[in-house]
Design a protein around this motif. Structure first.
Motif, PDB file in Angstrom:
ATOM      1  N   GLY A   1     -55.034  50.597 -24.924  1.00  0.00           N
ATOM      2  CA  GLY A   1     -55.913  49.156 -25.523  1.00  0.00           C
ATOM      3  C   GLY A   1     -57.317  49.098 -25.648  1.00  0.00           C
ATOM      4  N   THR A   2     -57.684  49.366 -24.442  1.00  0.00           N
ATOM      5  CA  THR A   2     -59.308  49.035 -24.602  1.00  0.00           C
ATOM      6  C   THR A   2     -59.858  50.150 -25.461  1.00  0.00           C
TER       7      THR A   2
ATOM      8  N   SER B   1     -66.055  49.683 -33.682  1.00  0.00           N
ATOM      9  CA  SER B   1     -67.223  50.541 -33.833  1.00  0.00           C
ATOM     10  C   SER B   1     -67.102  50.717 -35.373  1.00  0.00           C
ATOM     11  N   LYS B   2     -65.787  50.637 -35.927  1.00  0.00           N
ATOM     12  CA  LYS B   2     -65.365  50.797 -37.463  1.00  0.00           C
ATOM     13  C   LYS B   2     -65.634  49.713 -38.213  1.00  0.00           C
ATOM     14  N   GLY B   3     -65.847  48.328 -37.639  1.00  0.00           N
ATOM     15  CA  GLY B   3     -66.193  46.957 -38.101  1.00  0.00           C
ATOM     16  C   GLY B   3     -64.856  46.585 -38.844  1.00  0.00           C
ATOM     17  N   VAL B   4     -63.723  46.986 -38.171  1.00  0.00           N
ATOM     18  CA  VAL B   4     -62.169  46.653 -38.703  1.00  0.00           C
ATOM     19  C   VAL B   4     -61.994  45.293 -37.891  1.00  0.00           C
ATOM     20  N   SER B   5     -61.399  44.392 -38.656  1.00  0.00           N
ATOM     21  CA  SER B   5     -61.209  43.004 -38.258  1.00  0.00           C
ATOM     22  C   SER B   5     -59.491  43.107 -37.830  1.00  0.00           C
TER      23      SER B   5
ATOM     24  N   MET C   1     -49.868  40.691 -31.812  1.00  0.00           N
ATOM     25  CA  MET C   1     -49.417  42.207 -30.942  1.00  0.00           C
ATOM     26  C   MET C   1     -50.579  42.866 -30.610  1.00  0.00           C
ATOM     27  N   ILE C   2     -51.352  43.007 -31.894  1.00  0.00           N
ATOM     28  CA  ILE C   2     -52.581  43.824 -31.492  1.00  0.00           C
ATOM     29  C   ILE C   2     -53.479  43.286 -30.491  1.00  0.00           C
ATOM     30  N   SER C   3     -53.728  41.920 -30.520  1.00  0.00           N
ATOM     31  CA  SER C   3     -54.569  41.439 -29.595  1.00  0.00           C
ATOM     32  C   SER C   3     -53.983  41.590 -27.929  1.00  0.00           C
ATOM     33  N   LYS C   4     -52.627  41.539 -27.929  1.00  0.00           N
ATOM     34  CA  LYS C   4     -52.014  41.631 -26.459  1.00  0.00           C
ATOM     35  C   LYS C   4     -52.332  43.116 -26.282  1.00  0.00           C
ATOM     36  N   PHE C   5     -51.926  43.932 -27.182  1.00  0.00           N
ATOM     37  CA  PHE C   5     -52.178  45.419 -26.903  1.00  0.00           C
ATOM     38  C   PHE C   5     -53.645  45.852 -26.412  1.00  0.00           C
ATOM     39  N   GLU C   6     -54.629  45.112 -26.998  1.00  0.00           N
ATOM     40  CA  GLU C   6     -55.993  45.376 -26.765  1.00  0.00           C
ATOM     41  C   GLU C   6     -56.439  44.841 -25.245  1.00  0.00           C
ATOM     42  N   ASN C   7     -55.622  43.798 -25.152  1.00  0.00           N
ATOM     43  CA  ASN C   7     -56.021  43.038 -23.749  1.00  0.00           C
ATOM     44  C   ASN C   7     -55.160  43.657 -22.794  1.00  0.00           C
ATOM     45  N   SER C   8     -54.279  44.590 -22.881  1.00  0.00           N
ATOM     46  CA  SER C   8     -53.428  45.031 -22.013  1.00  0.00           C
ATOM     47  C   SER C   8     -52.295  44.140 -21.274  1.00  0.00           C
ATOM     48  N   LEU C   9     -51.968  43.243 -22.183  1.00  0.00           N
ATOM     49  CA  LEU C   9     -50.857  42.147 -22.061  1.00  0.00           C
ATOM     50  C   LEU C   9     -49.603  42.728 -22.420  1.00  0.00           C
ATOM     51  N   SER C  10     -49.592  43.713 -23.011  1.00  0.00           N
ATOM     52  CA  SER C  10     -48.263  44.159 -23.697  1.00  0.00           C
ATOM     53  C   SER C  10     -48.512  45.763 -24.256  1.00  0.00           C
ATOM     54  N   ASP C  11     -47.517  46.490 -24.332  1.00  0.00           N
ATOM     55  CA  ASP C  11     -47.853  48.018 -24.964  1.00  0.00           C
ATOM     56  C   ASP C  11     -47.027  47.756 -26.413  1.00  0.00           C
TER      57      ASP C  11
ATOM     58  N   ASN D   1     -57.382  40.746 -38.307  1.00  0.00           N
ATOM     59  CA  ASN D   1     -56.943  40.148 -39.556  1.00  0.00           C
ATOM     60  C   ASN D   1     -56.604  41.320 -40.671  1.00  0.00           C
ATOM     61  N   SER D   2     -57.598  42.126 -40.782  1.00  0.00           N
ATOM     62  CA  SER D   2     -57.012  43.143 -41.603  1.00  0.00           C
ATOM     63  C   SER D   2     -55.937  44.218 -41.290  1.00  0.00           C
ATOM     64  N   LEU D   3     -55.815  44.287 -39.947  1.00  0.00           N
ATOM     65  CA  LEU D   3     -55.010  45.274 -39.377  1.00  0.00           C
ATOM     66  C   LEU D   3     -53.878  44.626 -39.558  1.00  0.00           C
ATOM     67  N   SER D   4     -53.385  43.319 -39.144  1.00  0.00           N
ATOM     68  CA  SER D   4     -51.995  42.811 -39.157  1.00  0.00           C
ATOM     69  C   SER D   4     -51.292  42.956 -40.372  1.00  0.00           C
ATOM     70  N   ASP D   5     -49.908  43.119 -40.381  1.00  0.00           N
ATOM     71  CA  ASP D   5     -49.120  43.262 -41.493  1.00  0.00           C
ATOM     72  C   ASP D   5     -47.849  43.061 -41.189  1.00  0.00           C
ATOM     73  N   ASP D   6     -46.772  43.658 -41.960  1.00  0.00           N
ATOM     74  CA  ASP D   6     -45.367  43.450 -41.601  1.00  0.00           C
ATOM     75  C   ASP D   6     -44.928  44.213 -40.478  1.00  0.00           C
TER      76      ASP D   6
END
Length: 287
Positions: free
Chosen positions: A12-13, A21-25, A38-48, A27-32
């Protein structure tokens, strides 16, 4: 459980570091497929994340799984290098008992970590073991994880080439045809890297031999033509001699015995003269 939690945190980290580092938000990653939450929880080690969702995110930030692994390990593949070296040594020595023991060790490592790369290393060990023993792959090995990973990598580096080369013998013919047929394109970004280029050539040679063993002579001839288009210099004497032998074998099998004998005997004479007894014995068995 601590080790599994550590791997989730590290994935996640590392992903967040690359994304930022790529400047990707987010919001731009979230989709169907995967939501912002889910992405936020993954990055913060709250879920896989599932393997499918993880590969989906890597594709969206234009990072290959191989590049991600290198970043996660601070550009050092020391653990995998040790694994690959150990597997190669055991396979070359035909040490079945030690290879079985090492395969069980890799299986346990994957069970503890649930890392995709630990899973791939274990699958590779199982494939090498099956090849040496000339047996079917163990029933508990799911090749989908392997093929999904290789299909997901647009570019192949050292790890992907070794992984494919050592598992080719247990893959379906259709999969081999796809992977080996697109090998040059997958490795194109590494043009100029002599070690990877030689590995690429060796995989093509192994593909041809495997197809001959399976009596797929027309398909083997296609890959011979692909090999010959490389216009190898005389420095690649070994590889060029193998190709002459394989062409001779196919001619022997398809009716042109006179030319076939000329090519195969000529190639064997080269290996005999060079004292390559192991090569000579292996090729004679193929005949």
């Amino acid at each position: 459980m601590k080790q599994v939690k550590f791997m989730v945190q590290k994935f996640g980290t590392t992903f967040r570091s690359i994304r930022e580092s790529k400047g990707v938000s987010l919001n731009s990653l979230s989709d169907d497929v995967v939501s912002k939450s889910m992405i936020s929880k993954f990055e913060n080690s709250l879920s896989d994340l599932s393997t499918q969702r993880f590969f989906h995110l890597l594709e969206k930030i234009n990072v290959t799984p191989y590049e991600f692994q290198m970043t996660m390990n601070n550009y050092e593949l020391s653990g995998d290098s040790k694994t690959l070296n150990a597997l190669t040594e055991l396979a070359m020595s035909q040490n079945v008992i030690s290879l079985q023991r090492y395969t069980r060790k890799l299986n346990q490592k994957y069970t503890d970590s649930q890392s995709i790369f630990d899973q791939l290393n274990w699958i590779m060990a199982e494939a090498m073991l099956a090849n040496i023993q000339e047996k079917k792959l163990a029933d508990n090995v799911d090749l989908k994880a392997l093929t999904n990973y290789l299909f997901s990598c647009e570019d192949w580096g050292n790890y992907e080439l070794i992984l494919y080369g050592n598992t080719m013998s247990v893959l379906p013919l259709e999969t081999i045809n796809i992977f080996s047929g697109t090998l040059f394109e997958k490795c194109s970004i590494f043009q100029g890297n002599s070690s990877l280029y030689e590995m690429y050539l060796n995989i093509l040679l192994n593909t041809i031999e495997l197809l001959i063993k399976r009596e797929k002579y027309s398909l083997a001839t296609k890959f011979i033509s692909s090999f010959e288009r490389q216009n190898l210099s005389e420095a690649f004497l070994l590889e060029r001699t193998f190709i002459r032998f394989y062409k001779g074998i196919i001619m022997l099998k398809t009716g042109d015995e006179e030319t076939g004998h000329t090519l195969t005997e000529g190639a064997l004479a080269v290996f005999d003269f060079a004292g390559c007894d192991a090569f000579t014995d292996s090729l004679k068995q193929l005949m």
